[in-house]
Design an enzyme around this catalytic site. Structure first.
Site, PDB file in Angstrom:
ATOM      1  N   GLU A 106      30.781  11.378  -2.118  1.00  0.00           N
ATOM      2  CA  GLU A 106      29.605  10.216  -1.985  1.00  0.00           C
ATOM      3  C   GLU A 106      28.567  10.986  -1.077  1.00  0.00           C
ATOM      4  OE1 GLU A 106      31.881   6.139  -2.793  1.00  0.00           O
ATOM      5  OE2 GLU A 106      31.595   6.611  -0.778  1.00  0.00           O
ATOM      6  N   LYS A 124      28.947  -8.062   2.500  1.00  0.00           N
ATOM      7  CA  LYS A 124      28.612  -6.764   3.186  1.00  0.00           C
ATOM      8  C   LYS A 124      27.885  -6.606   4.090  1.00  0.00           C
ATOM      9  CE  LYS A 124      31.803  -5.195  -0.118  1.00  0.00           C
ATOM     10  NZ  LYS A 124      31.568  -4.334  -1.064  1.00  0.00           N
TER      11      LYS A 124
HETATM   12  C1  5RP Z   1      34.139   4.088  -2.406  1.00  0.00           C
HETATM   13  C2  5RP Z   1      33.171   3.179  -1.580  1.00  0.00           C
HETATM   14  C3  5RP Z   1      32.628   1.888  -2.086  1.00  0.00           C
HETATM   15  O1  5RP Z   1      31.110   2.046  -2.303  1.00  0.00           O
HETATM   16  C4  5RP Z   1      32.772   0.908  -1.175  1.00  0.00           C
HETATM   17  O2  5RP Z   1      34.384   1.090  -1.062  1.00  0.00           O
HETATM   18  C5  5RP Z   1      32.608  -0.528  -1.909  1.00  0.00           C
HETATM   19  O3  5RP Z   1      33.086  -0.684  -2.969  1.00  0.00           O
HETATM   20  P1  5RP Z   1      33.247  -2.041  -3.970  1.00  0.00           P
HETATM   21  O4  5RP Z   1      31.758  -1.786  -4.770  1.00  0.00           O
HETATM   22  O5  5RP Z   1      34.069  -1.981  -4.874  1.00  0.00           O
HETATM   23  O6  5RP Z   1      33.047  -3.102  -3.016  1.00  0.00           O
HETATM   24  O7  5RP Z   1      32.612   3.735  -0.596  1.00  0.00           O
HETATM   25  O8  5RP Z   1      34.732   5.226  -1.664  1.00  0.00           O
END
Ligand code: 5RP
Length: 225
Positions: A106, A124
């Protein structure tokens, strides 16, 4: 009117993110449940884009299932946007990522994009990062030494397991989650953890955070820039 579910909030931000996709260009695509909603929205306009770069094997598989061409990052010098979720984000755009263990790819794909568009449901957004355990990708042979060195940052290092065995990332490494942190200076903590020998990537995205955050709330999608 019934309240929107978390999935509906994620879907709403995924839909909104399509507005940032540039016609004829390659899109960087993140990993996780919110990114999956984005991929499904992207499929609806796939004729308008050149293709995508994926941040994980899971994302590549989902893109291909929609017949979206997946490019190797080595073939791509730049891309207008990278779209991804987050585990926590501040109003300033600093993030914890890596809940899905894809943090290294990422961060690499995001580094090639001109803009990071974060898509997240309202839960979040935090004032201080660290309630969500901070993921750190580590070379397996360095797991114990890195864990010892991480203790000085105040949290408790925990090796991440999946199905009863240590989770192995797409890159063949392990994840240590640093639990119970209060991250008051995310840029500095990112710098310090990155310097530990054996650490591949820390899941703090603060030096290069989100340029835009699309936040799903019951009152609609809010845009933080
Ligand atoms: C994966 C990530 C995701 O973006 C993060 O965990 C958020 O996930 P979700 O959209 O399922 O809440 O960093 O490595």
């Amino acid at each position: 009117m019934t309240a929107m579910t978390q999935d509906q909030l994620k879907q709403a931000v995924a839909r909104e993110a399509i507005k940032y996709v540039v016609d004829g260009q390659i899109v960087g695509v993140g990993t996780g449940s919110t990114a999956n909603f984005f991929i499904d929205e992207l499929a609806k306009i796939k004729h308008r884009i050149k293709g995508a770069v994926a941040s994980s094997e899971a994302t590549a598989a989902r893109l291909r299932a929609h017949d979206i061409e997946v490019y190797d990052l080595n073939q791509v010098a730049t891309m207008p946007v990278y779209v991804d979720g987050a585990d926590e984000i501040t109003a300033q755009g600093a993030m914890i990522k890596g809940g899905g263990a894809a943090l290294t790819r990422e961060k690499i794909v995001a580094s090639v994009a001109e803009k990071f568009i974060c898509i997240a449901d309202g839960s979040k957004l935090v004032k201080v990062l660290g309630k969500f355990p901070l993921p750190i990708e580590v070379i397996p042979m360095a797991q114990a030494v890195v864990a010892r060195k991480l203790i000085k940052f105040g949290g408790e290092p925990r090796l991440r397991f999946k199905d009863g065995i240590p989770l192995i990332t797409d890159n063949g490494n392990v994840i240590i989650d640093l639990v119970d942190l209060k991250i008051t200076d995310p840029v500095e903590l990112e710098r310090q953890i990155n310097q530990i020998t054996g650490v591949v990537t820390v899941g703090l995205f603060a030096q290069q955070g989100a340029n835009v955050c699309l936040l799903g709330t019951p009152d609609g999608v809010k845009t933080l820039t």
